[in-house]
Design a protein around this motif. Structure first.
Motif, PDB file in Angstrom:
ATOM      1  N   ILE A 170       1.005  -1.125   0.014  1.00  0.00           N
ATOM      2  CA  ILE A 170      -0.005   0.044   0.007  1.00  0.00           C
ATOM      3  C   ILE A 170       0.993   1.323   0.099  1.00  0.00           C
ATOM      4  CG2 ILE A 170      -1.849   1.336   1.264  1.00  0.00           C
ATOM      5  CD1 ILE A 170      -2.785  -1.445   2.519  1.00  0.00           C
ATOM      6  N   ALA A 171       1.983   1.160   0.780  1.00  0.00           N
ATOM      7  CA  ALA A 171       2.980   2.337   0.867  1.00  0.00           C
ATOM      8  C   ALA A 171       3.444   2.591  -0.399  1.00  0.00           C
ATOM      9  CB  ALA A 171       4.139   2.029   1.792  1.00  0.00           C
ATOM     10  N   ALA A 172       3.930   1.448  -1.095  1.00  0.00           N
ATOM     11  CA  ALA A 172       4.546   1.653  -2.416  1.00  0.00           C
ATOM     12  C   ALA A 172       3.855   2.268  -3.635  1.00  0.00           C
ATOM     13  CB  ALA A 172       5.046   0.181  -3.165  1.00  0.00           C
ATOM     14  N   THR A 173       2.308   2.289  -3.493  1.00  0.00           N
ATOM     15  CA  THR A 173       1.390   2.790  -4.453  1.00  0.00           C
ATOM     16  C   THR A 173       1.688   4.395  -4.145  1.00  0.00           C
ATOM     17  OG1 THR A 173      -0.324   2.775  -2.857  1.00  0.00           O
ATOM     18  CG2 THR A 173       0.009   0.827  -4.290  1.00  0.00           C
ATOM     19  N   ARG A 174       1.969   5.041  -3.093  1.00  0.00           N
ATOM     20  CA  ARG A 174       2.135   6.634  -2.803  1.00  0.00           C
ATOM     21  C   ARG A 174       3.705   6.941  -2.923  1.00  0.00           C
ATOM     22  NH1 ARG A 174      -0.346   8.289   2.070  1.00  0.00           N
ATOM     23  NH2 ARG A 174      -0.099  10.230   0.952  1.00  0.00           N
ATOM     24  N   GLY A 175       4.475   5.817  -3.113  1.00  0.00           N
ATOM     25  CA  GLY A 175       5.892   6.127  -3.274  1.00  0.00           C
ATOM     26  C   GLY A 175       6.414   6.526  -1.784  1.00  0.00           C
ATOM     27  N   ILE A 176       5.938   5.761  -0.729  1.00  0.00           N
ATOM     28  CA  ILE A 176       6.265   5.809   0.699  1.00  0.00           C
ATOM     29  C   ILE A 176       7.205   4.786   0.847  1.00  0.00           C
ATOM     30  CG2 ILE A 176       5.712   6.254   2.991  1.00  0.00           C
ATOM     31  CD1 ILE A 176       3.085   7.381   2.169  1.00  0.00           C
ATOM     32  N   GLU A 177       8.367   5.082   1.499  1.00  0.00           N
ATOM     33  CA  GLU A 177       9.556   4.051   1.860  1.00  0.00           C
ATOM     34  C   GLU A 177       9.191   3.820   3.379  1.00  0.00           C
ATOM     35  OE1 GLU A 177      14.120   3.301   2.249  1.00  0.00           O
ATOM     36  OE2 GLU A 177      13.410   5.356   1.239  1.00  0.00           O
ATOM     37  N   ILE A 178       9.060   2.453   4.000  1.00  0.00           N
ATOM     38  CA  ILE A 178       9.192   1.952   5.049  1.00  0.00           C
ATOM     39  C   ILE A 178      10.535   1.630   5.481  1.00  0.00           C
ATOM     40  CG2 ILE A 178       7.931   0.625   6.900  1.00  0.00           C
ATOM     41  CD1 ILE A 178       5.430   0.458   4.934  1.00  0.00           C
ATOM     42  N   GLU A 179      11.062   2.302   6.614  1.00  0.00           N
ATOM     43  CA  GLU A 179      12.279   1.663   6.991  1.00  0.00           C
ATOM     44  C   GLU A 179      12.025   1.104   8.389  1.00  0.00           C
ATOM     45  OE1 GLU A 179      16.647   3.591   7.663  1.00  0.00           O
ATOM     46  OE2 GLU A 179      14.944   4.844   7.874  1.00  0.00           O
ATOM     47  N   LEU A 180      12.613   0.024   8.649  1.00  0.00           N
ATOM     48  CA  LEU A 180      12.843  -0.833   9.767  1.00  0.00           C
ATOM     49  C   LEU A 180      14.172  -0.664  10.640  1.00  0.00           C
ATOM     50  CD1 LEU A 180      11.467  -2.479  12.158  1.00  0.00           C
ATOM     51  CD2 LEU A 180      11.897  -4.398  10.572  1.00  0.00           C
ATOM     52  N   LEU A 181      14.364  -0.303  11.582  1.00  0.00           N
ATOM     53  CA  LEU A 181      15.700  -0.408  12.494  1.00  0.00           C
ATOM     54  C   LEU A 181      15.331  -1.272  13.826  1.00  0.00           C
ATOM     55  CD1 LEU A 181      16.478   3.846  12.072  1.00  0.00           C
ATOM     56  CD2 LEU A 181      17.308   1.946  10.545  1.00  0.00           C
ATOM     57  N   ALA A 182      16.041  -2.248  13.855  1.00  0.00           N
ATOM     58  CA  ALA A 182      15.783  -3.041  14.838  1.00  0.00           C
ATOM     59  C   ALA A 182      17.086  -3.865  15.186  1.00  0.00           C
ATOM     60  CB  ALA A 182      14.562  -3.602  14.649  1.00  0.00           C
ATOM     61  N   PRO A 183      17.082  -4.455  16.390  1.00  0.00           N
ATOM     62  CA  PRO A 183      17.890  -5.674  16.522  1.00  0.00           C
ATOM     63  C   PRO A 183      17.775  -7.002  15.906  1.00  0.00           C
ATOM     64  CG  PRO A 183      16.683  -5.103  18.469  1.00  0.00           C
ATOM     65  CD  PRO A 183      16.277  -4.147  17.389  1.00  0.00           C
ATOM     66  N   ASP A 184      18.421  -7.777  15.961  1.00  0.00           N
ATOM     67  CA  ASP A 184      18.154  -9.128  15.274  1.00  0.00           C
ATOM     68  C   ASP A 184      17.133  -9.992  15.806  1.00  0.00           C
ATOM     69  OD1 ASP A 184      20.545  -8.802  13.702  1.00  0.00           O
ATOM     70  OD2 ASP A 184      21.641  -9.903  14.780  1.00  0.00           O
ATOM     71  N   THR A 185      17.105  -9.979  17.109  1.00  0.00           N
ATOM     72  CA  THR A 185      15.759 -10.504  17.611  1.00  0.00           C
ATOM     73  C   THR A 185      15.412  -9.750  19.101  1.00  0.00           C
ATOM     74  OG1 THR A 185      17.113 -12.121  19.139  1.00  0.00           O
ATOM     75  CG2 THR A 185      16.386 -12.728  17.096  1.00  0.00           C
ATOM     76  N   CYS A 186      14.116  -9.986  19.500  1.00  0.00           N
ATOM     77  CA  CYS A 186      13.784  -9.125  20.653  1.00  0.00           C
ATOM     78  C   CYS A 186      12.556  -9.803  21.183  1.00  0.00           C
ATOM     79  CB  CYS A 186      13.204  -7.846  20.434  1.00  0.00           C
ATOM     80  SG  CYS A 186      12.624  -6.806  21.958  1.00  0.00           S
ATOM     81  N   ALA A 187      12.770 -11.072  21.944  1.00  0.00           N
ATOM     82  CA  ALA A 187      11.907 -11.899  22.474  1.00  0.00           C
ATOM     83  C   ALA A 187      11.259 -11.525  23.671  1.00  0.00           C
ATOM     84  CB  ALA A 187      12.576 -13.395  22.760  1.00  0.00           C
ATOM     85  N   MET A 188       9.691 -11.452  23.690  1.00  0.00           N
ATOM     86  CA  MET A 188       9.117 -10.734  24.909  1.00  0.00           C
ATOM     87  C   MET A 188       7.591 -11.293  24.897  1.00  0.00           C
ATOM     88  SD  MET A 188       8.662  -7.004  23.586  1.00  0.00           S
ATOM     89  CE  MET A 188       7.815  -6.436  24.903  1.00  0.00           C
ATOM     90  N   PRO A 189       6.967 -11.496  26.053  1.00  0.00           N
ATOM     91  CA  PRO A 189       5.521 -11.743  26.065  1.00  0.00           C
ATOM     92  C   PRO A 189       4.781 -11.055  25.274  1.00  0.00           C
ATOM     93  CG  PRO A 189       6.387 -10.964  28.214  1.00  0.00           C
ATOM     94  CD  PRO A 189       7.590 -10.829  27.444  1.00  0.00           C
ATOM     95  N   LEU A 190       3.960 -11.435  24.318  1.00  0.00           N
ATOM     96  CA  LEU A 190       3.088 -10.805  23.754  1.00  0.00           C
ATOM     97  C   LEU A 190       1.549 -11.459  23.125  1.00  0.00           C
ATOM     98  CD1 LEU A 190       5.571  -9.261  20.822  1.00  0.00           C
ATOM     99  CD2 LEU A 190       4.637  -8.059  22.812  1.00  0.00           C
ATOM    100  N   HIS A 191       0.728 -11.033  22.961  1.00  0.00           N
ATOM    101  CA  HIS A 191      -0.475 -11.475  22.479  1.00  0.00           C
ATOM    102  C   HIS A 191      -0.366 -11.275  20.977  1.00  0.00           C
ATOM    103  CE1 HIS A 191      -4.739 -11.724  21.271  1.00  0.00           C
ATOM    104  NE2 HIS A 191      -4.930 -12.639  22.088  1.00  0.00           N
ATOM    105  N   LEU A 192      -0.450 -12.366  20.145  1.00  0.00           N
ATOM    106  CA  LEU A 192      -0.315 -12.154  18.809  1.00  0.00           C
ATOM    107  C   LEU A 192      -1.150 -11.155  17.920  1.00  0.00           C
ATOM    108  CD1 LEU A 192       1.780 -12.904  16.428  1.00  0.00           C
ATOM    109  CD2 LEU A 192       0.164 -15.063  15.958  1.00  0.00           C
ATOM    110  N   GLU A 193      -2.500 -11.535  18.157  1.00  0.00           N
ATOM    111  CA  GLU A 193      -3.646 -11.103  17.374  1.00  0.00           C
ATOM    112  C   GLU A 193      -3.920  -9.596  17.780  1.00  0.00           C
ATOM    113  OE1 GLU A 193      -8.463 -11.613  16.485  1.00  0.00           O
ATOM    114  OE2 GLU A 193      -7.416 -12.798  18.084  1.00  0.00           O
ATOM    115  N   SER A 194      -3.796  -9.143  18.756  1.00  0.00           N
ATOM    116  CA  SER A 194      -3.812  -7.578  19.304  1.00  0.00           C
ATOM    117  C   SER A 194      -2.488  -6.991  18.848  1.00  0.00           C
ATOM    118  CB  SER A 194      -4.245  -7.621  20.765  1.00  0.00           C
ATOM    119  OG  SER A 194      -3.155  -8.099  21.669  1.00  0.00           O
TER     120      SER A 194
END
Length: 455
Positions: free
Chosen positions: A325-349
């Motif tokens: 969706i972003a590419a249709t408007r020429g918007i670039e999405i950049e991700l800056l993150a470590p290799d992993t970050c394990a933590m307790p999460l609720h997947l769907e929410s």
């Protein structure tokens, strides 16, 4: 499953306390009686042994043939008291030494084994027996007398009978007052139950305060529950009203364009009605999807379903879906993150939270701009940041945008006004908070989702 009785529990507790006190009293009495009996019998033995020593002083120098009958008569005197009682005569053992030589030993059979040569202080003593050894230095005569403690095996029977009889007689007179006291004591609790039972389903008003200290926490807890239920029902009612109002507009658009589609006579009018119909359907569909996401992201349910997951992997997967969706408007999405970050999460929410934040960032960013998603982890917390280069949000409006169906004044972008409300509830379900900040360097809005580190 049969319900347990609190009344029976209290009554049984009362009876148990009575039984424990009775058993403790019985054990103490048995111990004291046994100790006193052993002490008394040892005192009697010492008196008999001293009498034999006195007799031996008068018979000093006489032959053994005269001494043995005399000691035997002294034993008979010791037995005389028990013969008067008549119910039980304890066994007795007597030894007399003179100048280290054994002069007399009780001839009765069935006594504990002895070693007369070993001397008075080295004789075996059977269990439940006591002994007394007396020595006369003038005549060098030593007397050792040993006897079984009378009634050792009968102490239990006598003590139990002594205490059991009054206990059995008093049980009816103790249980009846206990039953009455417990019944009256539970009456205020029954009154509270009756008050709740008589209420209708729509009556969630607070209970009257209880004058009893023990029941005040219960009444307070029920009142707080009533308050939370009232607030929740009010929120749900407001939600239904807002949802109906929000759906009314796209449904009206659908109805108008459906009627126009049936009445259109020119290709241009048909195209306009068709486009309007598709727009209304898309808007209604988007609103329904957002309403479902809001309902599923409830922060007050299912915290137990949090499970260890890799936040970096989850964010990367959701960005891959938003990238088209972003590419249709020429918007670039950049991700800056470590290799992993394990933590307790609720997947769907959590997926819903990421989708809404990234979708809003893409929607409100100008074309040919950049959306930056950053994950920063430390020992204290994990921060998920989504920043765009859009117009941002005025500080006085940053709290209101989390309200359902609220849209900024002058906003021309299509939407339902539920995105940030969904994100906030999803963050709460994952034990996180959301902060909004306008960026001073590149402009635009930065949304920080802050997860507290778990021990």
């Amino acid at each position: 499953m049969k319900n347990r009785s609190l009344f029976r529990r209290l009554l049984f507790g009362f009876i148990s306390v009575m039984a424990v006190v009775w058993l403790a009293n019985l054990a103490l009495d048995m111990y004291e009686t046994r100790t006193a009996k052993r002490r008394d019998m040892q005192r009697e033995l010492r008196a008999s042994a001293l009498r034999i020593l006195v007799v031996m002083q008068t018979m000093d120098g006489r032959p053994e043939a005269e001494i043995q009958p005399m000691v035997h008569k002294m034993e008979a005197l010791h037995y005389a008291l028990y013969k008067e009682l008549g119910w039980y005569i304890p066994a007795l053992q007597t030894h007399v030494w003179r100048h280290g030589r054994l002069l007399y030993q009780t001839p009765d059979a069935g006594l504990p084994g002895t070693d007369a040569v070993a001397g008075p202080y080295h004789q075996n003593l059977r269990d439940s027996w006591v002994a007394s050894v007396e020595h006369d230095p003038a005549t060098d005569v030593t007397v050792r007398m040993a006897t079984e403690v009378i009634g050792e095996w009968m102490l239990q029977v006598s003590s139990v009978g002594y205490y059991l009889a009054p206990l059995l007689f008093s049980i009816p007179f103790l249980l009846l007052p206990a039953w009455f006291i417990i019944r009256v004591g539970l009456r205020p609790l029954n009154d509270i139950v009756g008050e709740i039972e008589q209420r209708s389903g729509a009556n969630l008003s607070a209970l009257a305060p209880s004058p009893y200290q023990e029941l005040s926490p219960l009444v307070g807890s029920v009142n707080r529950l009533m308050e939370r239920l009232t607030e929740r029902l009010e929120r749900e009612q407001e939600f239904l009203i807002d949802a109906a109002h929000e759906l009314k507009t796209p449904l009206s658009i659908i109805q108008i364009n459906a009627e126009s589609l049936g009445e259109a006579r020119t290709p241009q009018r048909l195209a306009e009605a068709g486009n309007g119909l598709r727009t209304g359907v898309q808007r209604a569909t988007h609103t329904v999807h957002q309403l479902l996401a809001l309902a599923r992201s409830g922060s007050d349910r299912d915290h137990a379903r949090l499970a260890p997951r890799d936040l970096v992997e989850l964010v990367a997967d959701r960005l891959a879906m938003a990238g088209q969706i972003a590419a249709t408007r020429g918007i670039e999405i950049e991700l800056l993150a470590p290799d992993t970050c394990a933590m307790p999460l609720h997947l769907e929410s959590m997926a819903s939270l990421i989708d809404n934040l990234v979708s809003n960032a893409v929607k409100y960013s100008p074309g040919q701009s950049r959306v930056t998603v950053r994950i920063a982890a430390s020992a204290e917390q994990v921060v998920l940041s989504v920043s765009d280069q859009g117009p941002g949000i005025a500080p006085d409006m940053q709290r209101k945008v989390f309200e359902r169906f609220f849209r900024l004044p002058g906003q021309d972008q299509p939407g339902s006004g539920l995105g940030l409300a969904i994100a906030e509830r999803a963050a709460a379900r994952n034990r996180a908070t959301i902060q909004l900040n306008n960026r001073a360097d590149t402009g635009g809005l930065q949304v920080d989702v802050i997860f507290q580190a778990t021990p």
